[in-house]
Scaffold this motif. Structure first.
Motif, PDB file in Angstrom:
ATOM      1  N   LYS A  78       0.757  -1.248   0.100  1.00  0.00           N
ATOM      2  CA  LYS A  78      -0.076  -0.032   0.101  1.00  0.00           C
ATOM      3  C   LYS A  78       0.886   1.264   0.060  1.00  0.00           C
ATOM      4  O   LYS A  78       0.653   2.042  -0.885  1.00  0.00           O
ATOM      5  N   GLN A  79       2.033   1.294   0.894  1.00  0.00           N
ATOM      6  CA  GLN A  79       3.007   2.365   0.848  1.00  0.00           C
ATOM      7  C   GLN A  79       3.462   2.702  -0.551  1.00  0.00           C
ATOM      8  O   GLN A  79       3.644   3.618  -1.016  1.00  0.00           O
ATOM      9  N   PHE A  80       3.977   1.571  -1.121  1.00  0.00           N
ATOM     10  CA  PHE A  80       4.440   1.519  -2.476  1.00  0.00           C
ATOM     11  C   PHE A  80       3.611   2.132  -3.396  1.00  0.00           C
ATOM     12  O   PHE A  80       4.037   3.162  -4.224  1.00  0.00           O
TER      13      PHE A  80
ATOM     14  N   PHE B 118      11.681   5.947  -2.386  1.00  0.00           N
ATOM     15  CA  PHE B 118      11.204   4.809  -1.897  1.00  0.00           C
ATOM     16  C   PHE B 118      11.990   4.526  -0.683  1.00  0.00           C
ATOM     17  O   PHE B 118      11.615   3.906   0.229  1.00  0.00           O
ATOM     18  N   ILE B 119      13.233   4.721  -0.690  1.00  0.00           N
ATOM     19  CA  ILE B 119      14.269   4.158   0.610  1.00  0.00           C
ATOM     20  C   ILE B 119      13.928   4.965   1.759  1.00  0.00           C
ATOM     21  O   ILE B 119      13.117   6.091   1.885  1.00  0.00           O
ATOM     22  N   HIS B 120      14.629   4.350   2.897  1.00  0.00           N
ATOM     23  CA  HIS B 120      14.183   4.810   4.142  1.00  0.00           C
ATOM     24  C   HIS B 120      12.622   5.094   4.372  1.00  0.00           C
ATOM     25  O   HIS B 120      12.233   6.161   4.918  1.00  0.00           O
ATOM     26  N   ASN B 121      12.061   4.189   4.039  1.00  0.00           N
ATOM     27  CA  ASN B 121      10.431   3.864   4.526  1.00  0.00           C
ATOM     28  C   ASN B 121       9.765   5.061   3.529  1.00  0.00           C
ATOM     29  O   ASN B 121       8.940   5.960   4.068  1.00  0.00           O
ATOM     30  N   CYS B 122       9.972   5.122   2.262  1.00  0.00           N
ATOM     31  CA  CYS B 122       9.369   5.928   1.445  1.00  0.00           C
ATOM     32  C   CYS B 122       9.519   7.628   2.206  1.00  0.00           C
ATOM     33  O   CYS B 122       8.451   8.294   2.323  1.00  0.00           O
ATOM     34  N   SER B 123      10.889   7.960   2.309  1.00  0.00           N
ATOM     35  CA  SER B 123      11.054   9.274   2.931  1.00  0.00           C
ATOM     36  C   SER B 123      10.943  10.443   2.077  1.00  0.00           C
ATOM     37  O   SER B 123      10.758  10.191   0.799  1.00  0.00           O
TER      38      SER B 123
END
Lengths: 197, 197
Positions: A78-80, B118-123
């Motif tokens: 979902k986040q992606f 996308f990296i670091h939790n969709c930062s």
């Protein structure tokens, strides 16, 4: 329950940007030397494809690939999906990947981001971000291939320059691709606010 | 013919981003030292205001101010309007200015751009761009004020770090504001495609 997003009969997974852009890149414009000659359209193996990120790439190991570069954390589908949608709506995000189609896994990635400016006649500035290649695929020039691809793409979409930050040990590599340290003006500084998870 | 966009009775000119964001910045969080103490909300003179770029700033010398930094070219009001609209639609553009309200002219500017990852939790990653202060306003800490403003803003909107590229002679200045050269990883490289007009 649920649809198989990649199953036969499903429509092709949505691209982040038009894949046609990659087919028209002229690799002879790059100062990089490829032996043998390869390009985004002809990456050297028939099981390899260079293309924009697709929504289905969550299932093709995109985040696992990025985790070879830096911490990614637990990003849910979902986040992606949300980030993919936000990038597409914002425009200016050209996440580009290499897939090994034999195993349906991503083996390389690099991102071009395009920043809108007022200076230089309302110009565009490109940035190279998050370059990673699966190191079990050494010797196939994939690092060079993915970086040259997004660098040519920057020019194709109208950027007046392309920038990157890198570690000391990568300077020589990027110089062979046309990047320069500009004397007296090549310092990348950072301020960190949080320890990213 | 035509409307006076800034005349009395006209509605206030549109902001690029919500001005409330600047009022809530906590300047005590910055390592920068201000003598006397000033902030975006209290910039030290009652004729000075720190605020987001407005659509009417074409008429307040925004481009003339930028031309003290680098080449701007002949940007028409229509081009300015279009770029303003595109930035607002894309999101992530925080062009911030200082106005001398006595003469209705901009005297300082800096831009925070926010890149989705996308990296670091969709930062989110912030970047400092296009910093300029009219040098006839020396001694008022305006360079420090505008940079600290957009740096705190980066944290306020959720960036995990803020980055900048700079000339050698500016390293010490940015260090006093909390920016660091990271050992072995502080190289800014560029590839230029065209001579910008």
């Amino acid at each position: 329950m649920g649809m198989d997003r990649n199953g036969s009969g499903a429509k092709p997974s949505e691209y982040l940007y038009p894949p046609e852009l990659l087919q028209r890149l002229d690799f002879s414009k790059s100062p990089a030397t490829f032996k043998p000659k390869i390009s985004a359209a002809q990456p050297g193996e028939d099981w390899m494809v260079v293309r924009p990120l697709q929504r289905s790439d969550y299932d093709k190991g995109f985040l696992q690939l990025l985790s070879q570069l830096t911490s990614v954390g637990n990003v849910s589908q979902k986040q992606f999906d949300e980030r993919f949608t936000q990038m597409k709506q914002s425009g200016g995000y050209y996440v580009t990947v290499i897939e090994d189609t034999r195993i349906a896994k991503l083996i390389g990635a690099a991102t071009l981001t395009v920043e809108q400016k007022f200076i230089h006649n309302c110009s565009l500035r490109g940035r190279l971000e998050d370059v990673v290649v699966n190191d079990t695929y050494r010797g196939k020039q994939l690092g060079k291939l993915i970086v040259v691809t997004v660098s040519l793409l920057a020019q194709e979409v109208g950027c007046y320059k392309m920038s990157l930050d890198c570690k000391d040990k990568l300077i020589k590599f990027y110089e062979t691709l046309g990047y320069k340290l500009e004397p007296g003006n090549s310092n990348a500084m950072n301020m960190r606010f949080d320890d990213p998870s």
